[in-house]
Design a protein around this motif. Structure first.
Motif, PDB file in Angstrom:
ATOM      1  N   ILE A   9       0.857  -1.182   0.000  1.00  0.00           N
ATOM      2  CA  ILE A   9       0.000   0.000   0.000  1.00  0.00           C
ATOM      3  C   ILE A   9       0.898   1.239   0.000  1.00  0.00           C
ATOM      4  N   ILE A  15       1.813   9.043  -1.999  1.00  0.00           N
ATOM      5  CA  ILE A  15       0.584   9.644  -2.528  1.00  0.00           C
ATOM      6  C   ILE A  15       0.843  11.100  -2.908  1.00  0.00           C
ATOM      7  N   ALA A  38      -2.144   6.383   4.778  1.00  0.00           N
ATOM      8  CA  ALA A  38      -2.113   5.396   3.693  1.00  0.00           C
ATOM      9  C   ALA A  38      -3.297   5.537   2.752  1.00  0.00           C
ATOM     10  N   SER A  39      -3.882   6.725   2.697  1.00  0.00           N
ATOM     11  CA  SER A  39      -5.058   6.916   1.849  1.00  0.00           C
ATOM     12  C   SER A  39      -5.231   8.394   1.521  1.00  0.00           C
ATOM     13  N   THR A 107     -11.279   1.833  -3.227  1.00  0.00           N
ATOM     14  CA  THR A 107     -11.949   2.885  -2.471  1.00  0.00           C
ATOM     15  C   THR A 107     -12.918   2.284  -1.462  1.00  0.00           C
ATOM     16  N   GLN A 162     -12.708   7.475   0.557  1.00  0.00           N
ATOM     17  CA  GLN A 162     -11.258   7.583   0.488  1.00  0.00           C
ATOM     18  C   GLN A 162     -10.711   6.532  -0.475  1.00  0.00           C
ATOM     19  N   ARG A 164      -7.138   4.230  -1.564  1.00  0.00           N
ATOM     20  CA  ARG A 164      -5.775   3.798  -1.261  1.00  0.00           C
ATOM     21  C   ARG A 164      -5.189   3.167  -2.517  1.00  0.00           C
ATOM     22  N   ARG A 166      -2.235   0.773  -4.463  1.00  0.00           N
ATOM     23  CA  ARG A 166      -1.560  -0.499  -4.190  1.00  0.00           C
ATOM     24  C   ARG A 166      -0.666  -0.873  -5.361  1.00  0.00           C
ATOM     25  N   ALA A 273      -1.250  -1.895   7.097  1.00  0.00           N
ATOM     26  CA  ALA A 273      -2.593  -1.322   7.043  1.00  0.00           C
ATOM     27  C   ALA A 273      -3.569  -2.486   7.206  1.00  0.00           C
ATOM     28  N   GLU A 275      -7.941  -3.924   7.076  1.00  0.00           N
ATOM     29  CA  GLU A 275      -9.304  -3.709   6.588  1.00  0.00           C
ATOM     30  C   GLU A 275     -10.204  -4.794   7.162  1.00  0.00           C
ATOM     31  N   PHE A 293     -11.474   0.556   6.572  1.00  0.00           N
ATOM     32  CA  PHE A 293     -10.032   0.692   6.408  1.00  0.00           C
ATOM     33  C   PHE A 293      -9.393   1.304   7.649  1.00  0.00           C
ATOM     34  N   ASP A 295      -5.866   2.899   8.972  1.00  0.00           N
ATOM     35  CA  ASP A 295      -4.558   3.417   8.589  1.00  0.00           C
ATOM     36  C   ASP A 295      -3.467   2.912   9.523  1.00  0.00           C
TER      37      ASP A 295
END
Length: 371
Positions: A9, A15, A38-39, A107, A162, A164, A166, A273, A275, A293, A295
């Motif tokens: 990620i 980003i 991370a997003s 997302t 949001q 993220r 990968r 990270a 989920e 998600f 972070d």
């Protein structure tokens, strides 16, 4: 020499670099706090369309082309507009992507969005699936919004979802999860159930941690929730508190919406990270919808947490269903970061849910369980 990238990620600094290099472009400059560890938060554009039904454009089709068939009317979000329960809306986002050939994106709703039972999904041109953006995608993004319980007030720039990014395969295997659990105690369990790439998470219905409070059931026919206003609403105008009263189970009413908490506290190390993903739907007649998600740094001691509960957004299906204390309702999947983020969740970010217990969205004033 070809630059080699680690799988995983992408962290905040990557980003930011993606935005600087044109991989992310916007119609309005990025907000100072828009990039998370991370997003990236996604912002609503200036207009919304009320549409007849949810849809996917399919290969070779654009969302804009399908809108001409499905749009009922257009709303101006410049000064805010109310999205009603039962309606389906489509909003172009300020952010547009031009992804590298080896980077994909996923997302999901932001935590506050899920806790209000606002169903959101991102749609890309040519998409055959929601919330999934393929490697090398270039084009606009749209957000489908369907308020289920409360009418909501949104405006241009509001953040409901949001994204993220990968590169390669990032999910940890069962063996890697077990080793990481032993080293860093991902969940506060001495014998966690690890299978299918995730750690089983149960629901807390004992009520011991919150003075007998089990959770909250949403009321119907409430006022409007302004998604950009924090701590402005009284809890009991929108929610019915649920108390244990000597029981460790809860009967879910059909089509009612509940906020509950996980039995286990969660810890996400700085180089990971996580989920929450649904458990086998055959285990019961209910659905747990996760904003999902976590972070890097969520529940991490160095970032102001010492383990934190996962908030569960629960809805029964068409029949009443008894949920028991400790019953497995989801699995926690961990993914490695491509590199450690320059900052963590909860570290001077004004993070709303670090160290959380049974907590409603940020829009409500603090609730005292004993009252």
């Amino acid at each position: 020499m070809v630059e080699q990238h680690r799988a995983g990620i992408l962290p905040a600094q990557a980003i930011a670099a993606l935005a600087e290099n044109g991989g992310i472009s916007t119609r309005r400059p990025l907000d100072d706090d828009q990039i998370q560890p991370a997003s990236l938060d996604l912002r609503l554009g200036r207009h919304a369309w009320r549409i007849r039904a949810s849809f996917l454009p399919g290969a070779g089709n654009t969302v804009k082309d399908r809108l001409s068939e499905l749009a009922l009317h257009k709303l101006d979000l410049s000064d805010g507009a109310v999205l009603e329960t039962g309606g389906v809306y489509l909003v172009p986002l300020f952010e547009r992507l031009r992804l590298p050939a080896d980077v994909s994106a996923t997302t999901n709703p932001k935590s506050s969005t899920g806790r209000l039972d606002v169903f959101t999904r991102v749609i890309a041109d040519g998409a055959r699936a929601f919330d999934a953006i393929p490697m090398g995608y270039e084009g606009p993004l749209y957000l489908e919004i369907a308020p289920r319980t409360f009418p909501i007030l949104v405006r241009a720039g509001s953040r409901l979802s949001q994204v993220r990014f990968r590169r390669g395969i990032s999910r940890l295997s069962d063996l890697e999860l077990l080793n990481l659990q032993q080293e860093q105690r991902l969940v506060d369990s001495d014998a966690p159930d690890v299978a299918a790439g995730g750690i089983a998470m149960g629901v807390d219905l004992a009520g011991e941690a919150w003075d007998g409070l089990l959770g909250f059931r949403a009321k119907k026919h409430t006022g409007v929730v302004d998604l950009d206003k924090r701590a402005g609403l009284d809890v009991e105008d929108f929610w019915e508190p649920l108390r244990a009263r000597g029981r460790t189970s809860l009967v879910l009413d059909p089509d009612a919406f509940y906020i509950l908490a996980s039995r286990e506290a969660v810890h996400v190390p700085p180089d990971q990270a996580a989920e929450m993903v649904p458990f086998d739907p055959l285990v019961g007649e209910f659905r747990v919808h996760y904003a999902g998600f976590f972070d890097p740094g969520f529940g991490h001691a160095a970032a102001g947490g010492s383990g934190a509960r996962a908030v569960l957004e629960v809805r029964s299906r068409e029949v009443p269903f008894i949920l028991e204390h400790g019953q497995t309702v989801g699995r926690l999947v961990y993914e490695r970061m491509a590199e450690r983020p320059t900052y963590l969740y909860g570290s001077d970010l004004g993070s709303n849910y670090q160290g959380q217990g049974l907590k409603l969205s940020k829009h409500f004033r603090p609730f005292a369980p004993g009252l």
